[in-house]
Design an enzyme around this catalytic site. Structure first.
Site, short mmCIF file in Angstrom:
data_model
loop_
_atom_site.label_atom_id
_atom_site.label_comp_id
_atom_site.label_asym_id
_atom_site.label_seq_id
_atom_site.Cartn_x
_atom_site.Cartn_y
_atom_site.Cartn_z
N ARG A 53 1.00 -1.44 -0.02
CA ARG A 53 0.00 0.09 0.03
C ARG A 53 0.75 1.21 0.12
O ARG A 53 0.39 2.46 -0.77
CB ARG A 53 -0.99 -0.14 1.36
N TYR A 106 -16.66 17.64 -14.68
CA TYR A 106 -17.39 16.25 -14.76
C TYR A 106 -18.30 15.94 -13.80
O TYR A 106 -17.95 16.44 -12.64
CB TYR A 106 -16.11 15.16 -14.86
N ASP A 179 -7.58 19.55 -14.00
CA ASP A 179 -7.85 18.27 -14.46
C ASP A 179 -7.40 18.11 -16.02
O ASP A 179 -8.24 18.71 -16.77
CB ASP A 179 -9.25 17.86 -14.12
N LYS A 204 -8.85 6.91 -19.02
CA LYS A 204 -9.19 7.72 -20.34
C LYS A 204 -8.17 7.29 -20.93
O LYS A 204 -7.47 6.44 -21.48
CB LYS A 204 -9.66 8.93 -20.04
#
Ligand SMILES: Cc1ncc(COP(=O)(O)O)c(C=O)c1O
Length: 389
Positions: A53, A106, A179, A204
């Site tokens: 992690r 978004y 972004d 994306k």
């Protein structure tokens, strides 16, 4: 090597084959699935790895590549774009802070801002049209901590002048986040324009094959990096080794893919622009786009996203999108295959109807993610579907 270019970085950074004695010489980074790492000494973890992690070799290879592509010193890879956003907000904000953000964000980002952080943590958000820099100056408050830009926006492809805005708010101690999902690092590098943080949904263009969910944050600011990394480790919002491998694989062709996305998109935008059943074409590469000049200044290309408004209403829009052969009717974007969707009932359904109306997200607005199939095939497909409405 010095001055290595984007295409070379995308393939080589973070993935040097280990050809030393005992090394396997893998040309491709192995997927390190181990959750924990053995050490020789209590005080010294082997190569810094303790628990996956906190640090994982496959994720680390990807983070090195992601940093190189945005000209950043630091990068972090997350389990999703939303996990990256959440970690960023938790790391940099405190109760009572104020954030200015692009109004046409978004839908998931808006939901996180207005339905999670605003009511639960008393963070205030002013959503404004950041295409007009004056709106930002007018929204600044004593407690403004972050400015959050999406440029181009989703789905109306509005452009904000990143360099101008970042310069203006820096003097007020406000951190600028961009972004950059829609442009990918190939077409736009916000850190070079003065932004403090770049964020991507790697789901994306960066991964590019619609088969992995992930997010990334890049920055040159050590303090910001350490704060976000601390939260990422604390909440466990990490990209898995397998997804890191998938993105490492996808990113190698980012430059080649983006070139074709851009070439196909401009031809399709020109075709749609002349079609009588299309009322409006929104594409930053068209001279008719209101911020075309800013787009030219800050982007190296105009991307693969086009939005159009059809002459008609929801029924015509539904008929059109379901008559296509190559454009899958699906949310998301940025994959090699073309996708199409209706923002109002699909990606932006979580945005209140009144806000959608105000922004211009009408029922006949169609968002197209242009893939890298043959250009003529895509145009012929759009033509036959438009003939059906
Ligand atoms: C511009 C933008 N930012 C962030 C996200 C969220 O990313 P993810 O779906 O990987 O959580 C998306 C997803 O569609 C997006 O389009």
């Amino acid at each position: 090597m010095k001055n290595q270019k984007f295409e070379t970085n995308a393939i080589h950074v973070g993935e040097k084959p280990n050809i030393k004695e005992g090394g396997s010489g893998d040309v491709i980074s192995p997927i390190h699935l181990s959750t924990t790492f053995a050490r020789q000494d209590v005080d010294i973890p082997t190569a810094g790895y303790e628990y996956s992690r906190s640090l994982n070799p496959t994720r680390k290879a990807l983070e090195a590549k992601l940093a190189a592509l945005e000209n950043a010193k630091y990068a972090l890879a997350f389990s999703s774009g939303m996990a990256a956003e959440t970690s960023l907000l938790l790391a940099l904000l405190q109760t009572g802070n104020h954030v200015i953000a692009t109004d046409d964000l978004y839908g998931g980002t808006q939901r996180l801002f207005l339905k999670v952080f605003q009511p639960n943590y008393n963070i205030n958000f002013s959503l404004v049209n950041t295409g007009n820099s004056e709106n930002i100056a007018n929204s600044l408050q004593e407690n403004t901590k972050l400015l959050w830009l999406e440029s181009p926006t989703n789905p109306l492809l509005k452009i904000s002048d990143i360099a101008n805005i970042a310069r203006t708010v820096k003097s007020k101690g406000v951190i600028t986040v961009v972004d950059n999902t829609f442009m990918s690092p190939y077409f736009q590098n916000p850190l070079n324009l003065g932004a403090d943080i770049v964020l991507h949904s790697t789901s994306k263009y960066i991964n590019g094959h619609s088969d992995s969910i992930g997010g990334a944050i890049m920055t040159n600011n050590k303090d910001i990096y350490e704060k976000i990394q601390f939260i990422q480790n604390s909440v466990g919002a990490i990209m898995s080794p397998f997804d890191s491998y998938m993105v490492l694989r996808g990113i190698k062709t980012l430059a080649a893919r983006m070139k074709v996305h851009g070439e196909n998109a401009i031809q399709i935008a020109n075709f749609l622009n002349q079609h009588p059943k299309v009322k409006k074409v929104i594409y930053p590469g068209l001279t008719s786009h209101p911020q075309h000049e800013i787009a030219k200044k800050q982007m190296k290309g105009f991307g693969g996203m086009i939005s159009i408004e059809l002459d008609g209403g929801i029924n015509e829009a539904k008929k059109f999108v379901s008559s296509l052969n190559y454009f899958a009717l699906a949310e998301s974007l940025g994959g090699v295959e073309s996708l199409i969707e209706l923002p109002a009932p699909m990606t932006h359904a979580s945005v209140p109807e009144k806000t959608r109306e105000k922004l211009g997200i009408t029922d006949s607005l169609v968002r197209i993610s242009v893939g890298i199939e043959n250009q003529d095939d895509l145009i012929n497909d759009l033509k036959q579907a438009l003939d059906k409405i």
